[in-house]
Design a protein around this motif. Structure first.
Motif, PDB file in Angstrom:
ATOM      1  N   LYS A  56     -11.480  15.588  28.014  1.00 29.77           N
ATOM      2  CA  LYS A  56     -10.278  15.112  27.317  1.00 29.77           C
ATOM      3  C   LYS A  56     -10.343  15.471  25.841  1.00 29.77           C
ATOM      4  N   SER A  57      -9.274  16.034  25.319  1.00 28.34           N
ATOM      5  CA  SER A  57      -9.236  16.499  23.941  1.00 28.34           C
ATOM      6  C   SER A  57      -9.002  15.338  22.976  1.00 28.34           C
ATOM      7  N   GLN A  58      -9.677  15.390  21.825  1.00 29.72           N
ATOM      8  CA  GLN A  58      -9.537  14.342  20.816  1.00 29.72           C
ATOM      9  C   GLN A  58      -8.164  14.371  20.149  1.00 29.72           C
ATOM     10  N   TYR A  59      -7.609  15.580  19.991  1.00 27.65           N
ATOM     11  CA  TYR A  59      -6.358  15.727  19.241  1.00 27.65           C
ATOM     12  C   TYR A  59      -5.179  16.189  20.113  1.00 27.65           C
ATOM     13  N   GLY A  60      -5.425  16.430  21.404  1.00 25.78           N
ATOM     14  CA  GLY A  60      -4.391  16.988  22.290  1.00 25.78           C
ATOM     15  C   GLY A  60      -3.097  16.208  22.304  1.00 25.78           C
ATOM     16  N   GLU A  61      -3.186  14.889  22.469  1.00 24.52           N
ATOM     17  CA  GLU A  61      -1.980  14.059  22.552  1.00 24.52           C
ATOM     18  C   GLU A  61      -1.239  14.043  21.215  1.00 24.52           C
ATOM     19  N   TRP A  62      -1.984  13.967  20.114  1.00 19.35           N
ATOM     20  CA  TRP A  62      -1.351  13.921  18.793  1.00 19.35           C
ATOM     21  C   TRP A  62      -0.574  15.204  18.529  1.00 19.35           C
ATOM     22  N   LYS A  63      -1.112  16.336  18.952  1.00 18.46           N
ATOM     23  CA  LYS A  63      -0.459  17.623  18.705  1.00 18.46           C
ATOM     24  C   LYS A  63       0.838  17.786  19.500  1.00 18.46           C
ATOM     25  N   GLN A  64       1.087  16.906  20.485  1.00 16.98           N
ATOM     26  CA  GLN A  64       2.316  16.976  21.290  1.00 16.98           C
ATOM     27  C   GLN A  64       3.310  15.875  20.907  1.00 16.98           C
ATOM     28  N   SER A  65       2.997  15.115  19.891  1.00 12.13           N
ATOM     29  CA  SER A  65       3.745  13.891  19.607  1.00 12.13           C
ATOM     30  C   SER A  65       4.839  14.065  18.558  1.00 12.13           C
ATOM     31  N   ALA A  66       5.636  12.995  18.402  1.00  9.48           N
ATOM     32  CA  ALA A  66       6.667  12.965  17.357  1.00  9.48           C
ATOM     33  C   ALA A  66       6.011  12.998  15.980  1.00  9.48           C
ATOM     34  N   GLU A  67       4.812  12.422  15.867  1.00 11.87           N
ATOM     35  CA  GLU A  67       4.085  12.426  14.593  1.00 11.87           C
ATOM     36  C   GLU A  67       3.775  13.854  14.159  1.00 11.87           C
ATOM     37  N   TYR A  68       3.386  14.721  15.117  1.00 11.38           N
ATOM     38  CA  TYR A  68       3.100  16.120  14.790  1.00 11.38           C
ATOM     39  C   TYR A  68       4.361  16.802  14.236  1.00 11.38           C
ATOM     40  N   VAL A  69       5.510  16.528  14.848  1.00  9.33           N
ATOM     41  CA  VAL A  69       6.774  17.125  14.385  1.00  9.33           C
ATOM     42  C   VAL A  69       7.036  16.714  12.937  1.00  9.33           C
ATOM     43  N   ARG A  70       6.802  15.433  12.630  1.00  8.04           N
ATOM     44  CA  ARG A  70       7.014  14.950  11.253  1.00  8.04           C
ATOM     45  C   ARG A  70       6.032  15.620  10.280  1.00  8.04           C
ATOM     46  N   VAL A  71       4.790  15.794  10.736  1.00 10.37           N
ATOM     47  CA  VAL A  71       3.770  16.430   9.895  1.00 10.37           C
ATOM     48  C   VAL A  71       4.168  17.867   9.571  1.00 10.37           C
ATOM     49  N   VAL A  72       4.678  18.600  10.566  1.00  3.67           N
ATOM     50  CA  VAL A  72       5.101  19.991  10.350  1.00  3.67           C
ATOM     51  C   VAL A  72       6.202  20.040   9.299  1.00  3.67           C
ATOM     52  N   GLU A  73       7.149  19.107   9.376  1.00  4.42           N
ATOM     53  CA  GLU A  73       8.256  19.110   8.405  1.00  4.42           C
ATOM     54  C   GLU A  73       7.735  18.908   6.982  1.00  4.42           C
ATOM     55  N   GLY A  74       6.772  17.998   6.809  1.00  2.00           N
ATOM     56  CA  GLY A  74       6.187  17.784   5.493  1.00  2.00           C
ATOM     57  C   GLY A  74       5.370  18.984   5.041  1.00  2.00           C
ATOM     58  N   PHE A  75       4.645  19.569   5.967  1.00  3.52           N
ATOM     59  CA  PHE A  75       3.807  20.739   5.673  1.00  3.52           C
ATOM     60  C   PHE A  75       4.658  21.923   5.205  1.00  3.52           C
ATOM     61  N   LEU A  76       5.838  22.098   5.813  1.00  2.00           N
ATOM     62  CA  LEU A  76       6.708  23.223   5.465  1.00  2.00           C
ATOM     63  C   LEU A  76       7.197  23.134   4.017  1.00  2.00           C
ATOM     64  N   ILE A  77       7.413  21.904   3.529  1.00  2.27           N
ATOM     65  CA  ILE A  77       7.865  21.727   2.137  1.00  2.27           C
ATOM     66  C   ILE A  77       6.772  22.197   1.176  1.00  2.27           C
ATOM     67  N   GLU A  78       5.535  21.793   1.454  1.00  2.00           N
ATOM     68  CA  GLU A  78       4.409  22.195   0.604  1.00  2.00           C
ATOM     69  C   GLU A  78       4.101  23.687   0.751  1.00  2.00           C
ATOM     70  N   LEU A  79       4.388  24.224   1.943  1.00  2.00           N
ATOM     71  CA  LEU A  79       4.045  25.615   2.244  1.00  2.00           C
ATOM     72  C   LEU A  79       4.832  26.610   1.392  1.00  2.00           C
ATOM     73  N   GLU A  80       6.034  26.217   0.946  1.00  2.00           N
ATOM     74  CA  GLU A  80       6.890  27.134   0.173  1.00  2.00           C
ATOM     75  C   GLU A  80       6.138  27.740  -1.015  1.00  2.00           C
ATOM     76  N   ASP A  81       5.403  26.890  -1.736  1.00  2.00           N
ATOM     77  CA  ASP A  81       4.689  27.366  -2.932  1.00  2.00           C
ATOM     78  C   ASP A  81       3.458  28.193  -2.570  1.00  2.00           C
ATOM     79  N   ARG A  82       2.839  27.869  -1.442  1.00  2.00           N
ATOM     80  CA  ARG A  82       1.581  28.527  -1.062  1.00  2.00           C
ATOM     81  C   ARG A  82       1.802  29.885  -0.401  1.00  2.00           C
ATOM     82  N   LEU A  83       2.954  30.043   0.234  1.00  2.00           N
ATOM     83  CA  LEU A  83       3.178  31.196   1.103  1.00  2.00           C
ATOM     84  C   LEU A  83       3.691  32.434   0.359  1.00  2.00           C
TER      85      LEU A  83
END
Length: 671
Positions: A309-336
């Motif tokens: 059983k994966s430690q992070y498998g369920e989290w990576k499929q969750s609504a929380e992951y979707v929210r994290v991606v949205e926040g990450f994309l805002i920060e990514l603009e400057d880095r990319l």
């Protein structure tokens, strides 16, 4: 002899005659083609210098080849119709007439000669609406000459296999499900017939529902939800045939044999080329530019069954992951992006100007598509000011220069940045051709890719069917909503989640798809016998299910000291062929157990086949496979073998396996 059997004999004789005629025609045309080939090679050097004769010969040859293609297609259809010429009939009396006409309905039109009145009507023909849309009583259909009104005096349904009448029965309502048909044809109990008709009326409301864009069917095991989904496809194909073709429908199914299985379940769809694939295959195709290969759900399940059983498998499929991606994309603009002045033939845009355009004018464009928008803006301004158009090679040169402003365009590398930022193990730093994505990372990367690039919706797909809805995660539904804007039929059973515990996706479907979702609960179970249904109920603990009193053999539960001993019992009790059943299954918990069972049975019995992740054909006879590969399929007999009682998946293994059985269930423990 019944009317249906008499008509079957009559039409079968004519079909056989037509098949012989077409066969002779195919041979004659093939002989002509060979003769034309010979003539061409013997004479082409002497043909006129302008090539007219050569052209005429080529056209004549092409015409004959195309004619034979049509002949072969017709020959195939006639042979298919010979197995089951028709499956329904309607006695219809036209308004103002006294004598009724009988219309027989099948998978295609058939008449004694071209231009004659059909002896069998294609299920998509307008007159077939009498069979599909109306119960006994007043009815009408649209003919080339206008609306034809009258009264249906009776409707009959038939099951014909191998050119022989299996059963026939009269029913005011069209009965779709094969088990319900069998009950009506073999049982004269009025109360039972009323129950069957009640079930069918409920099912018809679902099948004929065209107003709800997204229809979610939560159905208990044995409630006929798959049968309903297939008949819904047939209904939509019939009623929207001007706009909707079989190629516009996609079924996302748990296994690759499902599309072949359809043709065994629903004769109307036997000639239809319905697209079917697993969502994993769909995802893999979308990620071919990211990795060389991806694990699928079956790898993941096997890994979990073995305790991985994966430690992070369920989290990576969750609504929380979707929210994290949205926040990450805002920060990514400057880095990319590393903005630089852009100059071409004296025309300049400074880094500051490009930065403003990037953050303000093109804010809504996804990050990995945004620089391309900058380039297009730059080109438009240059061409307007200079009154000229850039050539393709100039555009390509500019595109390369603009794209170099990205620090990276590799979604795999960007995903690693995300994992690193949130304190999770990163994926190995490998070139694309050496990357093998683990299943838990496939959909997180696919979602990230979707958010980084312009949305690519599947416009050709106008209706999507999602089977086994309970096995899809929150993230997967978010991805599906982004990719498909079409109408959908989503079906499944929360109790048949493979992951060990039930998942009720209805808790979040409305959040993803909005108010356009209509949910229907189906709690009448009838496809399994009462004995099998009761056995499965004790495993699951499910309550609130109504069972049709369809009785059969008691469930056999025995213990064996070895697998070969249990398989010898399978050889004794599997009843396939003449006087027996069409299908049986040996179901195991793991792939290793399934392979061992197949190796033992393969040389000891006829008509045994093995289904794995690469299988695409469903064969009658005995099928050996795992419980998770058997999802969505049903068998007359099921033999459950193997399994570890201490494994968290054991309950789901037994429940899902038991509910695959229609008539007989054998549970062999201790092997």
């Amino acid at each position: 002899m019944s009317r249906g059997t008499e008509y079957l004999t009559f039409v079968t004789d004519l079909l056989k005659k037509r098949i012989l005629e077409i066969g002779e025609k195919i041979q004659a045309v093939q002989k002509d083609i060979e003769g034309m080939h010979d003539y061409y090679w013997e004479n082409y050097t002497e043909m006129d210098q302008y090539g007219y004769e050569d052209f005429d010969n080529q056209q004549a040859l092409l015409s004959q080849v195309n004619a034979n293609k049509e002949n072969l297609k017709m020959h195939h259809r006639m042979k298919k119709m010979l197995d089951s010429p028709f499956f329904g009939s309607v006695d219809f009396v036209y308004e103002g007439e006294e004598e009724p006409e009988v219309f027989y309905i099948g998978i295609g039109n058939f008449s004694e000669n071209t231009g004659r009145v059909p002896l069998i009507y294609d299920w998509r023909a307008p007159v077939s609406g009498l069979f599909y849309d109306y119960d006994k009583g007043e009815a009408a259909y649209e003919a080339p000459g206008g609306r034809m009104e009258g009264e249906i005096l009776s409707k009959w349904q038939y099951k014909i296999r191998g050119g022989r009448m299996v059963y026939e029965f009269e029913s005011d309502t069209k009965i779709d499900d094969d088990i319900l048909k069998q009950e009506l044809s073999s049982n004269s109990d009025t109360r039972l017939k009323n129950i069957v008709r009640t079930i069918q009326k409920e099912q018809n409301a679902i099948i004929r529902n065209t107003k709800d864009k997204i229809l979610v069917i939560q159905g208990a095991a044995g409630s006929g939800k798959t049968s309903i989904a297939l008949h819904r496809i047939a209904y939509l194909l019939y009623h929207d045939r001007e706009r909707l073709k079989s190629s516009n429908i996609l079924i996302l199914s748990p296994n690759s044999v499902f599309s072949d299985y359809i043709s065994h379940v629903l004769p109307e769809l036997g000639e239809e080329n319905i697209q079917e694939m697993s969502f994993d295959l769909f995802a893999y195709r979308q990620l071919q530019d990211v990795a060389s290969d991806c694990e699928d759900r079956y790898h993941y399940i096997e890994h979990q069954i073995r305790g991985g059983k994966s430690q992070y498998g369920e989290w990576k499929q969750s609504a929380e992951y979707v929210r994290v991606v949205e926040g990450f994309l805002i920060e990514l603009e400057d880095r990319l992006i590393d903005f630089k002045d852009m100059e071409y033939k004296g025309f300049v845009k400074t880094a500051e100007e490009l930065t403003k355009l990037f953050y303000y004018k093109f804010l809504e464009v996804p990050l990995l598509s945004r620089v391309e928008s900058l380039m297009e803006y730059f080109v438009d301004e240059y061409e307007t000011l200079r009154g000229t158009s850039l050539k393709e090679d100039e555009l390509e040169l500019l595109r390369e220069r603009f794209m170099r402003m990205y620090v990276t365009t590799d979604v795999y590398e960007i995903y690693n940045w995300l994992l690193e930022e949130y304190g999770m193990p990163v994926l190995g730093t490998l070139p694309r051709e050496q990357r093998m994505l683990e299943y838990e990372d496939v959909y997180p990367i696919l979602y990230l890719k979707q958010r980084l690039l312009r949305k690519s919706s599947q416009r050709n797909i106008r209706h999507l069917v999602i089977d086994e809805m309970q096995d899809y995660s929150y993230l997967q539904y978010v991805i599906l909503e982004r990719m498909f804007s079409c109408s959908m039929t989503i079906l499944g059973d929360r109790e048949q989640t493979v992951d060990g515990t039930g998942r009720d996706v209805q808790t979040f479907l409305h959040k993803i798809f909005g108010r356009k979702v209509r949910t229907i609960e189906m709690n009448k179970s009838y496809r399994n016998t009462m004995e099998i249904a009761e056995y499965a109920r004790k495993i699951s603990g499910v309550t609130g299910i109504e069972y049709l009193q369809r009785h059969g053999k008691e469930v056999v539960e025995r213990s064996f000291s070895s697998l070969p001993e249990a398989l010898e019992e399978v050889l004794r009790f599997a009843k396939i062929g003449e006087g027996g059943y069409e299908t049986a299954a040996v179901l195991t918990m793991t792939e290793a157990e399934a392979k061992e069972c197949y190796a033992y049975l393969e040389g000891r019995m006829e008509h045994v086949s093995y289904i794995d992740r690469d299988s695409s054909v469903f064969r009658k006879g005995v099928t050996v496979t795992t419980f998770y590969q058997a999802k969505g399929l049903e068998f007359d007999q099921v033999f459950i073998l193997g399994g570890d009682k201490e494994n968290p998946f054991y309950r789901q293994f037994r429940y899902i396996s038991a509910t695959r059985a229609l008539h007989e269930l054998y549970v062999y423990l201790g092997v």
